[in-house]
Write an enzyme that holds these catalytic residues in place. Sequence first.
Site, PDB file in Angstrom:
ATOM      1  N   ASP A 166      79.987  21.843  13.924  1.00 58.74           N
ATOM      2  CA  ASP A 166      79.143  21.350  12.825  1.00 58.74           C
ATOM      3  C   ASP A 166      79.727  20.058  12.251  1.00 58.74           C
ATOM      4  O   ASP A 166      79.818  19.891  11.039  1.00 58.74           O
ATOM      5  CB  ASP A 166      79.000  22.426  11.745  1.00 58.74           C
ATOM      6  CG  ASP A 166      77.858  22.150  10.771  1.00 58.74           C
ATOM      7  OD1 ASP A 166      77.003  21.278  11.067  1.00 58.74           O
ATOM      8  OD2 ASP A 166      77.818  22.788   9.709  1.00 58.74           O
ATOM      9  N   ARG A 170      78.531  15.576   5.967  1.00 59.49           N
ATOM     10  CA  ARG A 170      78.675  16.571   4.884  1.00 59.49           C
ATOM     11  C   ARG A 170      79.947  17.394   5.039  1.00 59.49           C
ATOM     12  O   ARG A 170      80.412  17.999   4.078  1.00 59.49           O
ATOM     13  CB  ARG A 170      77.445  17.492   4.826  1.00 59.49           C
ATOM     14  CG  ARG A 170      77.245  18.312   6.079  1.00 59.49           C
ATOM     15  CD  ARG A 170      75.999  19.208   6.058  1.00 59.49           C
ATOM     16  NE  ARG A 170      75.800  19.786   7.401  1.00 59.49           N
ATOM     17  CZ  ARG A 170      75.168  19.164   8.390  1.00 59.49           C
ATOM     18  NH1 ARG A 170      74.602  17.993   8.183  1.00 59.49           N
ATOM     19  NH2 ARG A 170      75.070  19.711   9.599  1.00 59.49           N
ATOM     20  N   ASN A 171      80.506  17.458   6.264  1.00 59.83           N
ATOM     21  CA  ASN A 171      81.728  18.224   6.519  1.00 59.83           C
ATOM     22  C   ASN A 171      82.971  17.361   6.678  1.00 59.83           C
ATOM     23  O   ASN A 171      83.989  17.818   7.195  1.00 59.83           O
ATOM     24  CB  ASN A 171      81.542  19.126   7.745  1.00 59.83           C
ATOM     25  CG  ASN A 171      80.610  20.285   7.437  1.00 59.83           C
ATOM     26  OD1 ASN A 171      80.594  20.784   6.309  1.00 59.83           O
ATOM     27  ND2 ASN A 171      79.824  20.693   8.410  1.00 59.83           N
ATOM     28  N   ASP A 184      86.148  22.502   7.321  1.00 61.02           N
ATOM     29  CA  ASP A 184      85.389  23.620   7.893  1.00 61.02           C
ATOM     30  C   ASP A 184      85.517  23.757   9.404  1.00 61.02           C
ATOM     31  O   ASP A 184      84.629  24.307  10.052  1.00 61.02           O
ATOM     32  CB  ASP A 184      83.901  23.523   7.496  1.00 61.02           C
ATOM     33  CG  ASP A 184      83.675  23.893   6.035  1.00 61.02           C
ATOM     34  OD1 ASP A 184      84.610  24.461   5.416  1.00 61.02           O
ATOM     35  OD2 ASP A 184      82.594  23.613   5.506  1.00 61.02           O
TER      36      ASP A 184
END
Length: 305
Positions: A166, A170-171, A184
């Site tokens: 992912d 945003r990560n 993450d």
Amino acid sequence: IDSNIAEELYELPCDEEWEINRAQITIREQLGEGAFGLVMRGDAVGLTDMPSTCSVAVKMLKADATENELADLLSEMDTMKEIGRHKNIINLIGACTQHGPLFVVVEFAPHGNLRQFLRERRPSEYQYNRLSYSAASLTIRDFVSFAFQIARGMEYLGTRKCVHRDLAARNILVGEDFVMKIADFGLARNVRDLEYYRKTTDGRLPIKWLAIEALFDRVYTTQSDVWAFGILLWEIFTLGGSPYPGIPVEKLFDLLKSGYRMQKPQNCPSDIYDIMLNCWDENSTNRASFTDLRKQFDSMLSSMA
Ligand code: ADE
């Protein structure tokens, strides 16, 4: 009886090497809310190799968490222990596992996530019209530096046999001195249960970061992370834009299969767009490795000095 996983009904094993005394952590405001938990900012005192007081991020379960969610948070912590330290990842600091709810304590990134960070630095109408340039505005060289740092973090995760699954702006969290930190990477992701149509908290569809083979065959490898890195590059050069604007998910499958790819963002140098297109090669073995990418951005940085 099973109603309070988040509290002390479960006795967790204590790893002396990582255990932090809960009295050293004061929980402050909420930073984020994940699939199964909360991330809070905390003030920590007396941590080894840290300033006398410092901010940390504390991952914890929600009050209504299930046994599986506890297992996932423990597994994330164990993965972080195994992966080890690197400048361009969010590092584990320790954990409070005894006498209360599980706290997984990680590095705090003061500038938040990269998508928000970029969007906050979009030039305003005022700046366009008045030709005023704020000292904070970002340059192409900053973008190349961000890409270099993220590629270096992903190269490290690759050496530790970690597939992110992912990778997206945003990560990525932005640390002190604008150091890019991949977050993450330790999440247990159940690929079979992946919900293609579930939107992120900011309303975007994670499937728009998926490599063609992940989308069609659910094959996730470091090379599918490279595809996602290409989308992340596009996010950087659009200052936090939303990929495939206006294209619904149902259309994406056929579009990608037919060879359609996003256009070059305005103001994006063509050598960088060529890197994006290579990341989006249908054949995953034709894509650059994170080592190749790290080297390419490193040499671009040298030539821009
Ligand atoms: N949001 C989620 N995790 C964070 C962290 N480690 N630092 C800052 N903000 C966050």
